[in-house]
Every structure is written in C-alpha cells, then in structure tokens.
Design a protein around this motif. Sequence first.
Motif, short mmCIF file in Angstrom:
data_model
loop_
_atom_site.label_atom_id
_atom_site.label_comp_id
_atom_site.label_asym_id
_atom_site.label_seq_id
_atom_site.Cartn_x
_atom_site.Cartn_y
_atom_site.Cartn_z
N PRO A 108 -47.03 27.52 -40.78
CA PRO A 108 -47.38 27.26 -42.17
C PRO A 108 -46.78 25.98 -42.76
O PRO A 108 -46.82 25.79 -43.98
N SER A 109 -46.23 25.09 -41.94
CA SER A 109 -45.58 23.90 -42.48
C SER A 109 -46.59 23.03 -43.23
O SER A 109 -47.73 22.85 -42.81
N LEU A 110 -46.12 22.48 -44.36
CA LEU A 110 -46.94 21.57 -45.17
C LEU A 110 -46.40 20.15 -45.16
O LEU A 110 -46.89 19.30 -45.89
N THR A 111 -45.38 19.89 -44.33
CA THR A 111 -44.72 18.59 -44.35
C THR A 111 -44.89 17.79 -43.07
O THR A 111 -44.34 16.71 -42.95
N GLU A 112 -45.66 18.30 -42.10
CA GLU A 112 -45.75 17.63 -40.80
C GLU A 112 -46.63 16.39 -40.87
O GLU A 112 -47.66 16.38 -41.56
N THR A 113 -46.25 15.36 -40.11
CA THR A 113 -47.18 14.26 -39.86
C THR A 113 -48.09 14.62 -38.70
O THR A 113 -49.20 14.10 -38.59
N PHE A 114 -47.64 15.50 -37.82
CA PHE A 114 -48.48 15.99 -36.73
C PHE A 114 -48.18 17.46 -36.46
O PHE A 114 -48.95 18.32 -36.81
N GLY A 115 -47.06 17.76 -35.84
CA GLY A 115 -46.74 19.13 -35.47
C GLY A 115 -47.05 19.37 -34.01
O GLY A 115 -48.08 19.96 -33.66
N ASN A 116 -46.16 18.88 -33.12
CA ASN A 116 -46.40 19.00 -31.68
C ASN A 116 -46.58 20.44 -31.23
O ASN A 116 -47.22 20.70 -30.21
N VAL A 117 -46.02 21.38 -31.98
CA VAL A 117 -46.10 22.78 -31.56
C VAL A 117 -47.52 23.31 -31.61
O VAL A 117 -47.84 24.27 -30.89
N VAL A 118 -48.39 22.72 -32.41
CA VAL A 118 -49.77 23.20 -32.49
C VAL A 118 -50.52 23.00 -31.17
O VAL A 118 -51.06 23.97 -30.60
N PRO A 119 -50.59 21.77 -30.62
CA PRO A 119 -51.25 21.65 -29.30
C PRO A 119 -50.52 22.39 -28.19
O PRO A 119 -51.15 22.86 -27.24
N GLU A 120 -49.18 22.50 -28.28
CA GLU A 120 -48.45 23.26 -27.27
C GLU A 120 -48.86 24.73 -27.29
O GLU A 120 -49.06 25.36 -26.24
N ALA A 121 -49.00 25.29 -28.49
CA ALA A 121 -49.42 26.69 -28.61
C ALA A 121 -50.86 26.87 -28.13
O ALA A 121 -51.18 27.85 -27.44
N LEU A 122 -51.73 25.94 -28.48
CA LEU A 122 -53.12 26.01 -28.02
C LEU A 122 -53.19 25.94 -26.50
O LEU A 122 -53.91 26.72 -25.86
N ALA A 123 -52.46 25.01 -25.90
CA ALA A 123 -52.44 24.87 -24.45
C ALA A 123 -51.92 26.13 -23.77
O ALA A 123 -52.29 26.44 -22.63
N SER A 124 -51.07 26.88 -24.50
CA SER A 124 -50.49 28.12 -23.96
C SER A 124 -51.40 29.32 -24.16
O SER A 124 -51.02 30.45 -23.80
N GLY A 125 -52.58 29.09 -24.74
CA GLY A 125 -53.55 30.17 -24.89
C GLY A 125 -53.30 31.08 -26.07
O GLY A 125 -53.70 32.25 -26.05
N LEU A 126 -52.67 30.56 -27.13
CA LEU A 126 -52.40 31.38 -28.31
C LEU A 126 -53.47 31.17 -29.38
O LEU A 126 -54.08 30.10 -29.47
N ALA A 127 -53.65 32.20 -30.21
CA ALA A 127 -54.51 32.07 -31.38
C ALA A 127 -53.64 31.52 -32.51
O ALA A 127 -52.71 32.18 -32.96
N VAL A 128 -53.92 30.30 -32.94
CA VAL A 128 -53.07 29.60 -33.90
C VAL A 128 -53.62 29.72 -35.31
O VAL A 128 -54.82 29.51 -35.54
N VAL A 129 -52.74 30.06 -36.25
CA VAL A 129 -53.06 30.02 -37.67
C VAL A 129 -52.19 28.94 -38.30
O VAL A 129 -50.96 29.00 -38.22
N SER A 130 -52.83 27.95 -38.91
CA SER A 130 -52.11 26.83 -39.52
C SER A 130 -52.87 26.37 -40.75
O SER A 130 -54.09 26.58 -40.86
N TYR A 131 -52.16 25.77 -41.68
CA TYR A 131 -52.87 25.12 -42.77
C TYR A 131 -53.70 23.97 -42.21
O TYR A 131 -53.36 23.38 -41.18
N ASP A 132 -54.80 23.66 -42.89
CA ASP A 132 -55.75 22.65 -42.41
C ASP A 132 -55.23 21.25 -42.72
O ASP A 132 -55.72 20.56 -43.60
#
Length: 405
Positions: free
Chosen positions: A285-309
């Motif tokens: 739920p971070s609103l301060t990221e310029t990117f957020g490396n954890v998002v592609p890492e989670a996707l690559a790991s096969g997780l269902a990701v919920v994040s702000y757009d």
Amino acid sequence: MIAPRLRVAIVTETYPPEVNGVAMTLGRIVAALLQRGHVVQLLRPRQFDEVSAPEQVDLEQVLFRGMPIPTYPELRVGFPSRGRLLKLWKQKRPDIVHVVTEGPLGWSAVNAAHALHLPVSSSFHTNFQSYSRYYGMGWFRTLIEGYLRRLHNRTLATMVPTRAMMQDLQALAFDHVTLLSRGVETRQFSADKRSQGLRERWGVGADDLVIMNVGRLAKEKNIGVVVAAFKAIAHRLPTARLVFVGDGPERKQLKENCPIAIYAGVQQGEALAMHYASADVFLFPSLTETFGNVVPEALASGLAVVSYDRAAARELITTELNGVAVPGNAEIDFIEAALSLALNRQRQSTIRKNAAASVAHLHWDAIYDRFVEVLSDVIQLHGQQHAGAASIKSLDLVESGCRLD
C-alpha cells in the motif's frame, strides 16, 4: 555498436550490503558496468563498522565521513566534500559523474563536476518530498522539492523508473528527465521456490492463505494499511496468516498492534525468494515509491499482488489479469480490494498463474544497456554545449579585436 570504455564516477549514500531498493539497483548496475569493461569510481559514506572498502578489479571505492539519516539510522548521509572531490577528479578525471542520491555529498559532487567542466547525470530514486507528511513535516515539502529540483536541473539527465514519475517531475519543472526502468531477476524469484516446510514453520496448512508484505517497516510505507487489511481478512478467514519480511522503526509498534503476525526480519538471496514464493497474496500500500522493486519480485514469485495504481504497479499490473491496482489513495478501497481477493480463491489462482509471465520480459541486460546509452548521450551533449560556448567566446574575442593565435 559496442559502447566505448567509460570511466564513471558514481556518487551515492547507499550501497550493498545495505538492504533497500536503491542499493540493490545500484549494486546490479555497478556489477554490469564492470562486466562490460567500464571502470567505476564509487564514492560513498563509510558504512557502520566499515574499516575499508573491499578491493575489486576496475572498481575504486572512495569512502567519506557521514552521519546517520534521521528516521533512517541504518543509512548514512555523506558530509559536504567538494574540496576532496576536486582533488580526486583533478588527479584522475572521469568521463562522467553520476549522482545517485541527493544528500550533501551528492550536492558537492555536482558542484565539483561543474567546476571541472565534467558532464553530470543523476537518478531520482526516492520521493523524499512525499515522506515529510508521514513525519509531521508536511510544511517542509516545498523546500525539499525546491532543493531536489535545483540539484537535478544542474545535471544533463535525471533518470527515473516510470513514465508517471517522468510526468510528475516535468510538471514540477524538472529538466532533462529520462526513463530508466527496473528489471527483475527471474532466475532468483520464481514460484518454483515455494516451500511447504517454511509454511509449516509459519503454522499454516497447504490450503491456508498467507498474506505477505516485504520492505522497510516504516511510516512512509503506509504499513498500517496492511495490518488493517489483514484484520479484515482474518475476521472472515481465521486460519489466514500475515508475514512481514523486513525490519524498521515501526516493528515494535506493529507487534503491539498485530502480535499474531510473523516477523521474519530481513531476508536476502535464496531465502528471500523462498519467502516470497511461499505466500499467496502480496499487499503493497505504499504511496511514496518511485518504483517499488518488491512489486515485480512478488509477481515473478507467482503472487497475487494488491497495490495502489502508481509507480511499478501502474507500469506492470493489469487488474484481474495479473493483480489488482487500486485507484486513488483511500485506505478503505485498498482494504476492500484485498478482502475481495482473499475470499475468492479461484480469482487468486487465475491471477497467480499469469503473474510470473507478466514480468518475464523485464531483463536486467536491457536496463544496463539503457544506462550506458544515457551516460553516452550526456557526454555527447556536454561536449556539444562546451564546443558551442567555446565558439561564442572565440567570436566575442574576434569582434572585440583580439587575436586568438
């Protein structure tokens, strides 16, 4: 075409083994520069308990004095060091100076580079101006924005990781903003790393839901929304578990608010990959990221990701295809999106099947090549500007009756 061998001076306040997105990204870029035959001079504050920097072929590390960053004591900000930088670069002149972080050391580097007529590029990695509201200093935002704009506008390229960030900075009158995206190491992060043994240690069965968040446990990460979403989920799914991977100043408060969560601490390498893959739903739920490396890492790991757009999610997530990108910034919308996904296992399964494939194209090699391309463009533009300035000066001298021989 093979890029010419460059001598690159990189100025940064953070570098591995420190654990954060900037350090990780920079560590990869430096390693790739060396592998491609370039020479790197890395200038950074001395890390805690560090006596000397490790030696490596074609990598010269120069350590500076620094002090802990307020609210981020595990990192240090470098002191102003213009004189030392001038001496270093007069003795061995780099082809270009690249400033990664915007502290006093970065400001000194821009000043020294200008004094020596060296080309300068920069990166914009962290929304420091957005952090201020999380620490009761919202009034400070305009001052921080002004400082960052002045620093970056004295460089010939400011590299940012998303198109949205390009637009945001351009709207704030930042010049020379250019895109340098981020990659993900798909050989490391994979659903194949899932561990039933780890899940058993968490106290969950094969069919129980595991919610995960990876990152710094800090106010600016909006981490309280993860706890609120999990409590809503646990009310409906009592066997669900929440796992935090990471550490930070909010850990103690989180443990008081959510004692049933699992606090796995900082994980790296294969252990980190195993933790990701052993979860089911990833909340970011971070609103301060310029990117957020954890998002592609989670996707690559096969997780269902919920994040702000925003940030990486805006670039990478298509809602219902490979995750859920929540519009706006309302907490209730995020919580409802997380709860809806948690309760629908078929929907989770469909999203998780698509997640890894959606980031399979994010090769780091393309990112490295783009970085060198931007550096080369800056060197060329700098040369053109100085050639033009020299021509104007020559013309002025001739017109004033001076001879140039």
